[in-house]
Motif scaffolding. Structure first.
Motif, PDB file in Angstrom:
ATOM      1  N   THR A 184       0.777  -1.287   0.099  1.00  0.00           N
ATOM      2  CA  THR A 184      -0.009   0.034   0.027  1.00  0.00           C
ATOM      3  C   THR A 184       0.962   1.165  -0.159  1.00  0.00           C
ATOM      4  O   THR A 184       0.422   2.391  -0.612  1.00  0.00           O
ATOM      5  N   GLU A 208       2.162   1.609  -3.517  1.00  0.00           N
ATOM      6  CA  GLU A 208       0.880   1.979  -4.378  1.00  0.00           C
ATOM      7  C   GLU A 208       0.838   3.687  -4.178  1.00  0.00           C
ATOM      8  O   GLU A 208       0.402   4.404  -5.240  1.00  0.00           O
ATOM      9  N   ALA A 209       0.761   4.035  -2.784  1.00  0.00           N
ATOM     10  CA  ALA A 209       0.498   5.517  -2.504  1.00  0.00           C
ATOM     11  C   ALA A 209       1.568   6.336  -3.191  1.00  0.00           C
ATOM     12  O   ALA A 209       1.588   7.430  -3.738  1.00  0.00           O
ATOM     13  N   GLU A 245       3.154   5.830  -5.805  1.00  0.00           N
ATOM     14  CA  GLU A 245       3.185   5.572  -7.286  1.00  0.00           C
ATOM     15  C   GLU A 245       1.979   6.489  -7.695  1.00  0.00           C
ATOM     16  O   GLU A 245       2.127   7.429  -8.701  1.00  0.00           O
ATOM     17  N   ARG A 246       1.032   6.783  -6.931  1.00  0.00           N
ATOM     18  CA  ARG A 246       0.003   7.657  -7.147  1.00  0.00           C
ATOM     19  C   ARG A 246       0.357   9.058  -6.982  1.00  0.00           C
ATOM     20  O   ARG A 246       0.052  10.265  -7.813  1.00  0.00           O
ATOM     21  N   THR A 258       2.420   9.789 -10.226  1.00  0.00           N
ATOM     22  CA  THR A 258       1.512  10.027 -11.260  1.00  0.00           C
ATOM     23  C   THR A 258       1.195  11.371 -11.394  1.00  0.00           C
ATOM     24  O   THR A 258       0.999  12.247 -12.339  1.00  0.00           O
ATOM     25  N   LEU A 259       0.721  12.029 -10.016  1.00  0.00           N
ATOM     26  CA  LEU A 259       0.288  13.369  -9.831  1.00  0.00           C
ATOM     27  C   LEU A 259       1.164  14.406 -10.209  1.00  0.00           C
ATOM     28  O   LEU A 259       1.078  15.208 -10.920  1.00  0.00           O
ATOM     29  N   SER A 282       7.679   6.013 -12.074  1.00  0.00           N
ATOM     30  CA  SER A 282       8.122   5.534 -10.855  1.00  0.00           C
ATOM     31  C   SER A 282       9.079   4.334 -11.378  1.00  0.00           C
ATOM     32  O   SER A 282       9.331   4.027 -12.535  1.00  0.00           O
ATOM     33  N   LEU A 315      -6.595  13.622  -4.693  1.00  0.00           N
ATOM     34  CA  LEU A 315      -5.788  12.421  -3.840  1.00  0.00           C
ATOM     35  C   LEU A 315      -6.017  12.693  -2.548  1.00  0.00           C
ATOM     36  O   LEU A 315      -6.105  11.370  -1.841  1.00  0.00           O
ATOM     37  N   GLU A 355      -9.107  10.801  -1.369  1.00  0.00           N
ATOM     38  CA  GLU A 355      -9.124   9.622  -1.612  1.00  0.00           C
ATOM     39  C   GLU A 355      -8.367   8.726  -0.587  1.00  0.00           C
ATOM     40  O   GLU A 355      -8.826   7.759   0.086  1.00  0.00           O
TER      41      GLU A 355
END
Length: 325
Positions: A247, A250-251, A253-254, A257-258, A263, A291, A294
């Motif tokens: 997790t 993944e955070a 990576e998000r 992306t923003l 990555s 984000l 979320e």
């Protein structure tokens, strides 16, 4: 030159005022169990400990960061009623000590020398601080059960028997050899980024301070953009401890992306030096609001990234950043 304790207090306040910092308390968001004003109280309560860090040891016998840290944490907990800024203080105390000591330098080399000068007494005081608040930490690496920080002062005999300094103890978390995460396929667990600052000369702090200093606009907005850069750079330790390494990756990576950066396959960019300054400065804070919502809904709280942001704010303030327009 402004007072280091004033700058440290201001860094604590500006950090929590920066928004959005996805998943964290900010001036627009509370969490279910943590409110914005608690952080304001924590900053005020920590001040006597920060003043202790600035004074150092009588006669210049040592850095005295352990005692200063314990005092700052207890003061924070008394005023906030909870753990608001434990990790921030772990970074701010040596930074304040370095900034206040005319014989030291607020630089990676200066911080490395200060951390290497810590003592067993500093380590004992560090462990006592864990008795004042609840802190989310991983299990200790193999062979170090007697140095589990959750033991508090009960670990003192083991600390003294090993002759472990505060830097020695933090090095265990910075490089958790052999540690693995419970998530299937997640690989080695995420190191403690705050502890890594202590053993590496605060590279994340100084890099993020450069982002803040070279950015434009309100200081709190610059801090929010730096937060996104730090989160994109490496997975957050607190997220890994509470939600698992997968997790946390993944955070990151998000966040990458923003920022519009790629990555490195581990869910993050691959360290602060791999994050382009222009990507940080160009961060879309409106998009980051989504984000943030979320992350709050998903219970993702990148608290260690906030700690690093606070430390970077302190260095930026010492180097001329201002809250005035």
């Amino acid at each position: 030159m402004t007072d280091p304790v004033d700058d440290a207090t201001l860094a604590l306040l500006v950090e929590v005022a920066g928004t959005p910092k996805p998943g964290n308390v900010d001036r627009r968001r509370d969490l279910d169990d943590l409110r914005f004003e608690a952080f304001l109280g924590g900053a005020v309560g920590a001040r006597p400990g920060l003043e202790r860090a600035a004074r150092g040891t009588a006669g210049g016998a040592g850095p005295a960061v352990g005692d200063a840290f314990e005092r700052a944490v207890r003061g924070m907990a008394d005023r906030a009623g909870t753990n608001t800024q434990f990790g921030c203080l772990l970074l701010l105390v040596p930074l304040v000590r370095a900034a206040a000591d005319p014989g030291r330098d607020l630089s990676p080399a200066g911080l490395d020398a200060l951390c290497r000068a810590t003592t067993v007494e500093d380590a004992v005081a560090f462990y006592r601080a864990f008795e004042a608040v609840d802190v989310a930490v991983d299990d200790p690496p193999p062979g170090a059960d007697d140095l589990d920080v959750r033991r508090g002062s009960d670990a003192e005999p083991a600390i003294r028997e090993r002759g472990a300094t505060l830097r020695d103890v933090l090095a265990l978390s910075a490089d958790p050899a052999g540690g693995t995460d419970d998530d299937e396929g997640a690989g080695d667990r995420v190191p403690d980024r705050n502890a890594a600052e202590w053993t590496e000369g605060f590279p994340r702090t100084f890099r993020a301070a450069e982002w803040i200093l070279s950015d434009e606009g309100p200081l709190a907005d610059r801090a929010a953009r730096a937060f996104l850069g730090l989160l994109a750079a490496e997975p957050d330790t607190l997220v890994a401890s509470t939600r698992g390494a997968a997790t946390a990756r993944e955070a990151s990576e998000r966040a990458a992306t923003l920022l519009g950066v790629e990555s490195a396959g581990s869910g993050a960019v691959g360290g602060v030096d791999a994050v382009p300054t222009d990507a940080v400065h160009g961060a879309d804070l409106d998009a980051a609001e989504s984000l943030a919502d979320e992350f709050v809904d998903e219970g993702i709280n990148p608290g260690t990234t906030a700690d690093l942001t606070c430390a970077a704010l302190f260095v930026a303030l010492r180097r001329g950043a201002e809250v005035a327009p």
